[in-house]
Design a protein around this motif. Sequence first.
Motif, PDB file in Angstrom:
ATOM      1  N   ARG A 233       0.822  -1.204   0.000  1.00 56.61           N
ATOM      2  CA  ARG A 233       0.000   0.000   0.000  1.00 56.61           C
ATOM      3  C   ARG A 233       0.860   1.260   0.000  1.00 56.61           C
ATOM      4  NH1 ARG A 233      -4.241  -2.599   4.436  1.00 56.61           N
ATOM      5  NH2 ARG A 233      -4.852  -4.321   3.062  1.00 56.61           N
ATOM      6  N   HIS A 234       2.007   1.172   0.648  1.00 55.08           N
ATOM      7  CA  HIS A 234       2.951   2.300   0.644  1.00 55.08           C
ATOM      8  C   HIS A 234       3.405   2.604  -0.786  1.00 55.08           C
ATOM      9  CE1 HIS A 234       6.364   4.790   1.831  1.00 55.08           C
ATOM     10  NE2 HIS A 234       7.189   3.953   1.225  1.00 55.08           N
ATOM     11  N   VAL A 235       3.847   1.575  -1.505  1.00 60.13           N
ATOM     12  CA  VAL A 235       4.335   1.763  -2.867  1.00 60.13           C
ATOM     13  C   VAL A 235       3.202   2.171  -3.806  1.00 60.13           C
ATOM     14  CG1 VAL A 235       5.302   0.544  -4.870  1.00 60.13           C
ATOM     15  CG2 VAL A 235       6.318   0.238  -2.601  1.00 60.13           C
ATOM     16  N   ALA A 237       0.355   3.649  -3.159  1.00 57.94           N
ATOM     17  CA  ALA A 237      -0.139   4.999  -2.896  1.00 57.94           C
ATOM     18  C   ALA A 237       0.818   6.044  -3.439  1.00 57.94           C
ATOM     19  CB  ALA A 237      -0.351   5.191  -1.399  1.00 57.94           C
ATOM     20  N   LEU A 238       2.122   5.835  -3.259  1.00 57.89           N
ATOM     21  CA  LEU A 238       3.094   6.813  -3.745  1.00 57.89           C
ATOM     22  C   LEU A 238       3.121   6.843  -5.265  1.00 57.89           C
ATOM     23  CD1 LEU A 238       5.246   8.900  -3.123  1.00 57.89           C
ATOM     24  CD2 LEU A 238       6.910   7.034  -2.893  1.00 57.89           C
ATOM     25  N   GLU A 239       3.105   5.668  -5.911  1.00 52.12           N
ATOM     26  CA  GLU A 239       3.088   5.649  -7.373  1.00 52.12           C
ATOM     27  C   GLU A 239       1.830   6.316  -7.917  1.00 52.12           C
ATOM     28  OE1 GLU A 239       5.701   2.096  -9.180  1.00 52.12           O
ATOM     29  OE2 GLU A 239       3.744   1.468  -8.446  1.00 52.12           O
ATOM     30  N   THR A 240       0.714   6.031  -7.301  1.00 51.40           N
ATOM     31  CA  THR A 240      -0.541   6.611  -7.770  1.00 51.40           C
ATOM     32  C   THR A 240      -0.520   8.126  -7.633  1.00 51.40           C
ATOM     33  OG1 THR A 240      -1.724   4.584  -7.188  1.00 51.40           O
ATOM     34  CG2 THR A 240      -3.045   6.575  -7.492  1.00 51.40           C
ATOM     35  N   ARG A 241       0.049   8.608  -6.518  1.00 47.00           N
ATOM     36  CA  ARG A 241       0.130  10.057  -6.318  1.00 47.00           C
ATOM     37  C   ARG A 241       1.062  10.707  -7.331  1.00 47.00           C
ATOM     38  NH1 ARG A 241       3.489  13.313  -3.307  1.00 47.00           N
ATOM     39  NH2 ARG A 241       4.407  11.608  -2.108  1.00 47.00           N
ATOM     40  N   LEU A 242       2.191  10.055  -7.618  1.00 47.40           N
ATOM     41  CA  LEU A 242       3.181  10.652  -8.510  1.00 47.40           C
ATOM     42  C   LEU A 242       2.850  10.461  -9.984  1.00 47.40           C
ATOM     43  CD1 LEU A 242       6.519   9.663  -6.717  1.00 47.40           C
ATOM     44  CD2 LEU A 242       5.428  11.906  -6.753  1.00 47.40           C
ATOM     45  N   TYR A 243       2.277   9.289 -10.339  1.00 46.11           N
ATOM     46  CA  TYR A 243       2.153   8.933 -11.754  1.00 46.11           C
ATOM     47  C   TYR A 243       0.731   8.598 -12.186  1.00 46.11           C
ATOM     48  CZ  TYR A 243       7.042   8.245 -10.507  1.00 46.11           C
ATOM     49  OH  TYR A 243       8.297   8.420 -10.016  1.00 46.11           O
ATOM     50  N   GLY A 244      -0.192   8.549 -11.245  1.00 49.52           N
ATOM     51  CA  GLY A 244      -1.570   8.264 -11.594  1.00 49.52           C
ATOM     52  C   GLY A 244      -1.884   6.809 -11.831  1.00 49.52           C
ATOM     53  N   ARG A 245      -0.917   5.911 -11.616  1.00 48.87           N
ATOM     54  CA  ARG A 245      -1.110   4.480 -11.769  1.00 48.87           C
ATOM     55  C   ARG A 245       0.010   3.781 -11.034  1.00 48.87           C
ATOM     56  NH1 ARG A 245       1.476   6.843 -15.884  1.00 48.87           N
ATOM     57  NH2 ARG A 245       2.655   5.710 -17.472  1.00 48.87           N
ATOM     58  N   ALA A 246      -0.061   2.465 -10.930  1.00 49.22           N
ATOM     59  CA  ALA A 246       0.943   1.725 -10.152  1.00 49.22           C
ATOM     60  C   ALA A 246       1.396   0.498 -10.937  1.00 49.22           C
ATOM     61  CB  ALA A 246       0.363   1.300  -8.804  1.00 49.22           C
ATOM     62  N   HIS A 247       2.651   0.148 -10.738  1.00 50.76           N
ATOM     63  CA  HIS A 247       3.198  -1.062 -11.352  1.00 50.76           C
ATOM     64  C   HIS A 247       2.676  -2.300 -10.633  1.00 50.76           C
ATOM     65  CE1 HIS A 247       6.140   0.981 -13.944  1.00 50.76           C
ATOM     66  NE2 HIS A 247       6.348   1.818 -12.929  1.00 50.76           N
ATOM     67  N   PRO A 248       2.609  -3.442 -11.327  1.00 47.64           N
ATOM     68  CA  PRO A 248       2.218  -4.690 -10.659  1.00 47.64           C
ATOM     69  C   PRO A 248       3.174  -5.043  -9.524  1.00 47.64           C
ATOM     70  CG  PRO A 248       2.182  -4.941 -13.046  1.00 47.64           C
ATOM     71  CD  PRO A 248       2.859  -3.634 -12.759  1.00 47.64           C
ATOM     72  N   GLN A 249       2.665  -5.839  -8.582  1.00 48.63           N
ATOM     73  CA  GLN A 249       3.438  -6.208  -7.398  1.00 48.63           C
ATOM     74  C   GLN A 249       3.339  -7.709  -7.132  1.00 48.63           C
ATOM     75  OE1 GLN A 249       1.823  -3.966  -4.144  1.00 48.63           O
ATOM     76  NE2 GLN A 249       2.531  -1.992  -4.928  1.00 48.63           N
ATOM     77  N   THR A 250       4.418  -8.257  -6.580  1.00 44.82           N
ATOM     78  CA  THR A 250       4.434  -9.636  -6.121  1.00 44.82           C
ATOM     79  C   THR A 250       5.378  -9.734  -4.932  1.00 44.82           C
ATOM     80  OG1 THR A 250       4.648 -11.950  -6.858  1.00 44.82           O
ATOM     81  CG2 THR A 250       6.352 -10.419  -7.583  1.00 44.82           C
ATOM     82  N   VAL A 251       5.417 -10.896  -4.299  1.00 38.76           N
ATOM     83  CA  VAL A 251       6.403 -11.232  -3.271  1.00 38.76           C
ATOM     84  C   VAL A 251       6.827 -12.672  -3.534  1.00 38.76           C
ATOM     85  CG1 VAL A 251       6.727 -11.773  -0.813  1.00 38.76           C
ATOM     86  CG2 VAL A 251       5.655  -9.618  -1.491  1.00 38.76           C
ATOM     87  N   SER A 252       8.131 -12.938  -3.535  1.00 42.97           N
ATOM     88  CA  SER A 252       8.631 -14.262  -3.886  1.00 42.97           C
ATOM     89  C   SER A 252       8.904 -15.112  -2.651  1.00 42.97           C
ATOM     90  CB  SER A 252       9.898 -14.140  -4.739  1.00 42.97           C
ATOM     91  OG  SER A 252      10.869 -13.319  -4.108  1.00 42.97           O
ATOM     92  N   LEU A 253       8.866 -16.422  -2.864  1.00 37.70           N
ATOM     93  CA  LEU A 253       9.109 -17.409  -1.817  1.00 37.70           C
ATOM     94  C   LEU A 253      10.013 -18.494  -2.365  1.00 37.70           C
ATOM     95  CD1 LEU A 253       8.115 -18.517   1.093  1.00 37.70           C
ATOM     96  CD2 LEU A 253       6.615 -19.990  -0.266  1.00 37.70           C
ATOM     97  N   PHE A 254      10.951 -18.965  -1.560  1.00 40.28           N
ATOM     98  CA  PHE A 254      11.741 -20.144  -1.902  1.00 40.28           C
ATOM     99  C   PHE A 254      10.804 -21.338  -1.872  1.00 40.28           C
ATOM    100  CE2 PHE A 254      14.752 -23.597  -0.700  1.00 40.28           C
ATOM    101  CZ  PHE A 254      15.600 -23.512  -1.797  1.00 40.28           C
ATOM    102  N   GLY A 255      10.484 -21.874  -3.048  1.00 38.29           N
ATOM    103  CA  GLY A 255       9.401 -22.834  -3.190  1.00 38.29           C
ATOM    104  C   GLY A 255       9.427 -24.040  -2.277  1.00 38.29           C
ATOM    105  N   PRO A 256      10.590 -24.678  -2.026  1.00 40.07           N
ATOM    106  CA  PRO A 256      10.587 -25.851  -1.146  1.00 40.07           C
ATOM    107  C   PRO A 256      10.037 -25.588   0.248  1.00 40.07           C
ATOM    108  CG  PRO A 256      12.612 -25.802  -2.417  1.00 40.07           C
ATOM    109  CD  PRO A 256      11.890 -24.508  -2.704  1.00 40.07           C
ATOM    110  N   GLU A 257       9.990 -24.315   0.678  1.00 41.05           N
ATOM    111  CA  GLU A 257       9.438 -24.015   1.998  1.00 41.05           C
ATOM    112  C   GLU A 257       7.974 -24.456   2.113  1.00 41.05           C
ATOM    113  OE1 GLU A 257      11.036 -23.003   4.546  1.00 41.05           O
ATOM    114  OE2 GLU A 257      12.913 -22.280   3.694  1.00 41.05           O
TER     115      GLU A 257
END
Length: 504
Positions: A233-235, A237-257
């Motif tokens: 939400r931090h990223v 909100a800032l992108e939306t304020r500065l550029y009017g849109r936001a880049h896609p987001q993900t979070v990665s995991l070491f799969g065997p976990e």
Amino acid sequence: MTDDRALDPDCSLADGPSPSPRPDPAPARTAGARGGRLPWIRVAGPGIPYFETETGAAWTPVGQNDAISWHELEGLFGRRDLAAAEAHLRHLADHGVTCLRLMLEYAQVRHRYIERPVGRFVPAMVRLWDDLFALCETVGLRILLTPFDTFWMWLHWHRHPYNRRHGGPLAEPSRFLLDPQVREAIKNRLAFAVARWGGSGALFAWDLWNEIHPAHAEGSAEGFAPFIADLSRHVRALETRLYGRAHPQTVSLFGPELGWRPHLGLEEPIFRHPDLDFATLHIYAEGTIDDPRNTVEPAIAMGRIVREGLAQIRDGRPFLDSEHGPIHSFKDRRLTLPEPFDDEYFRHMQWAHLASGGAGGGMRWPNRHPHSLTAGMRAAQRGLSGFLPLIDWRRFRRRNLSGDLGDPGPGAALFACGDAEQAVIWCLRADSLAPDGRLRRDAAPLGIRLSLPGLRAGRYALTAWDTRAGRPCGRREVTARDGVATEIEPPPFVTDVALAVRRV
């Protein structure tokens, strides 16, 4: 903890004396503030698990992991050899590569920290990223960007700028996801990157955290979801304020976990977090992908893991592997795979990923000396990219069909995904391994028949694709009838063949 200057795209935060004056790459230094030449990437639409540009063109992540201190990009630091870095990026684009996964700092070496001390951004590193974004804009490549190299940060914590002994907020990295001061520092780093480079279409997406791990939260995963929500939400909100849109987001995991710690419920934050746009794993199946002895079993493992990952997703978001490779062979057994074997292993892995329903071919961690993909791997990427226009990815609401094509017999392994109007199928020979673990190219061609379910009535173009040569090897039409599986007979194949099925 937050330095307001970090939000200024044209700031020059010093870590000691400023570097000697040199020509300033104006397009790069203001890329974040002005916006760049490349259109942004977005998810293609609700329930469509692929990507497109904001101008409506299909876009597929084809690439691998790279690093700012590896030999092909090392010339960026201190502008020692910008021409060599540009030549590398152009070579990638010429081979169908569209995306690199990169870490904002690479903590294996001492002089690639982007902050030192915490909150002060190193001019040489800021300039490196200015140049890299400018070059990617020029060449047409995108970056999947993650803010920390968590692997080497953990191993080299004794010298990391966030360590309390160097003026940072934290004594031990086991509270990295929990400490409020660290959280502010992380958000400050992300805010700096958003303001400086976030306006660029060369930024594909944010991997907000590389290999999120219970070890960073005192052995628990309970804080994963709120941690992800706060950063996301931090990223956004800032992108939306500065550029009017936001880049896609993900979070990665070491799969065997997922298998090692099933009691922690890691699937929910990785595959279904409401603030994330697509799901990613680092696919390192033990004994096959991480330490391959032949080129068939790793592909089967990749296909199985992609199928399992898709089953965890409830809203049709894209899924992709953002790190795979022979990590155990390379890191623990200290082996670099023979190049002909590794080329085939790489090619099989990317086709298993794509045909099983992943977006693109997956993103190899090189795990070679030096850390670089081979010429054969580049040819495989170009071959995969050549196949992509055969499918309308912007309308492809695929489901995994790998187990639904009938029994081809013991001679082949099948990987497939499809919807009512399109399908991708990859047929891999499984009965002709040579002593070196590769498929024999002198085996007699294998003929099989498939039953493709789910197509609505009509005529379909079927294009067979030679994955090694990177070109079509047959075309014909088939007719589908409602409620009846469509019989498909691929051309006989010695090692493998891919099929694109698309309504006429």
